[in-house]
Design an enzyme around this catalytic site. Structure first.
Site, PDB file in Angstrom:
ATOM      1  CB  CYS A  82     -35.480  94.124  63.442  1.00 20.93           C
ATOM      2  SG  CYS A  82     -37.024  93.218  63.564  1.00 20.93           S
ATOM      3  NE  ARG A 111     -44.331  98.192  66.229  1.00 17.38           N
ATOM      4  CZ  ARG A 111     -45.094  97.699  67.198  1.00 17.38           C
ATOM      5  NH1 ARG A 111     -46.366  98.042  67.306  1.00 17.38           N
ATOM      6  NH2 ARG A 111     -44.596  96.872  68.077  1.00 17.38           N
ATOM      7  CG  HIS A 176     -32.328  90.676  63.738  1.00 20.20           C
ATOM      8  ND1 HIS A 176     -32.277  91.625  64.736  1.00 20.20           N
ATOM      9  CD2 HIS A 176     -33.637  90.360  63.590  1.00 20.20           C
ATOM     10  CE1 HIS A 176     -33.495  91.872  65.179  1.00 20.20           C
ATOM     11  NE2 HIS A 176     -34.342  91.125  64.499  1.00 20.20           N
ATOM     12  CD  GLU A 178     -28.673  92.268  64.713  1.00 20.26           C
ATOM     13  OE1 GLU A 178     -28.513  92.534  63.505  1.00 20.26           O
ATOM     14  OE2 GLU A 178     -29.774  92.379  65.297  1.00 20.26           O
TER      15      GLU A 178
HETATM   16  N1  GLN Z   1     -41.672  93.628  66.050  1.00 18.57           N
HETATM   17  C1  GLN Z   1     -40.697  94.315  66.835  1.00 18.57           C
HETATM   18  C2  GLN Z   1     -41.067  95.757  67.075  1.00 18.57           C
HETATM   19  O1  GLN Z   1     -42.121  96.197  66.752  1.00 18.57           O
HETATM   20  C3  GLN Z   1     -39.336  94.241  66.193  1.00 18.57           C
HETATM   21  C4  GLN Z   1     -38.781  92.855  66.303  1.00 18.57           C
HETATM   22  C5  GLN Z   1     -37.290  92.779  66.222  1.00 18.57           C
HETATM   23  O2  GLN Z   1     -36.550  93.765  66.386  1.00 18.57           O
HETATM   24  N2  GLN Z   1     -36.805  91.593  66.077  1.00 18.57           N
HETATM   25  O3  GLN Z   1     -40.302  96.472  67.641  1.00 18.57           O
END
Ligand code: GLN
Length: 197
Positions: A82, A111, A176, A178
């Site tokens: 992410c 993003r 994720h 994790e």
């Molecule tokens: N949108 C977040 C960012 O720009 C990432 C979100 C996440 O890691 N769950 O960093």
């Protein structure tokens, strides 16, 4: 490599503890990494989920950005989830001001592409190179990969968008693993670290 790979988790911000647990259950010795001396002592590194702008600013502030770029460019195995995926992108589509990346994967990342926090969701995601059926993908304000260069392998898509990629020793997922009890993606990464030795 024979024996246990030592895998760090960049511990400036984000879901560090969950990655440490997942790595340990994938057979690695897992360590939090905050300083260049700690980075020098790991065989591979995870860039966790969290907030990529904050993580990038803290990396610069703590003198970690250049050491990170050097080790990733030198081929250290690295896995970003992410926000960590965003940090591995050679280019971000809509960077916030002052947002730098470590780079390492020839991809353009958007993003927050899957929407805002309250549009977070879970979905089954089939990943090439992860046997045993789809993993449960947890998407939280997740990015997607807008496009990749010729050297990048697309490992998974969701809704027509690229959500997992690998280029040489760098792995990234929009979601994720994790945060689930299924640690097969961390197992794949631990194998990548063992292969480098
Ligand atoms: N949108 C977040 C960012 O720009 C990432 C979100 C996440 O890691 N769950 O960093």
């Amino acid at each position: 490599m024979t024996g246990t790979p030592v895998i760090g988790v960049l511990a400036l911000q984000g879901d560090v503890r969950e990655h440490l647990t997942a790595l340990a259950s994938a057979g690695a010795e897992a360590r939090a990494v905050r300083r260049p001396e700690e980075l020098a002592r790991v065989d591979g590194l995870v860039l966790p989920g969290g907030e990529s702008t904050t993580m990038s600013k803290l990396a610069v502030l703590f003198g970690m950005m250049e050491p990170l770029r050097e080790r990733v460019a030198a081929g250290m195995p690295v896995y970003g989830t992410c926000a960590g995926m965003i940090l591995l992108a050679d280019k971000i589509l809509d960077p916030r001001s002052g947002q730098e990346t470590v780079q390492g994967i020839d991809m353009i990342v958007r993003r927050n592409a899957f929407g805002r926090q309250n549009e977070s969701f879970e979905a089954a995601v089939a990943i090439t190179s992860v046997p045993g059926g789809p993993v449960e993908g947890v998407f939280i304000r997740a990015p997607w990969v807008e496009s990749v260069g010729a050297g990048v392998e697309v490992l998974a898509e969701h809704g027509g968008h690229i959500v997992a990629v690998r280029q040489d020793n760098a792995l990234a997922t929009s979601f994720h693993p994790e945060l689930t009890g299924d640690h097969r993606v961390h197992g794949l990464f631990a194998d990548m670290v063992r292969a480098v030795g």
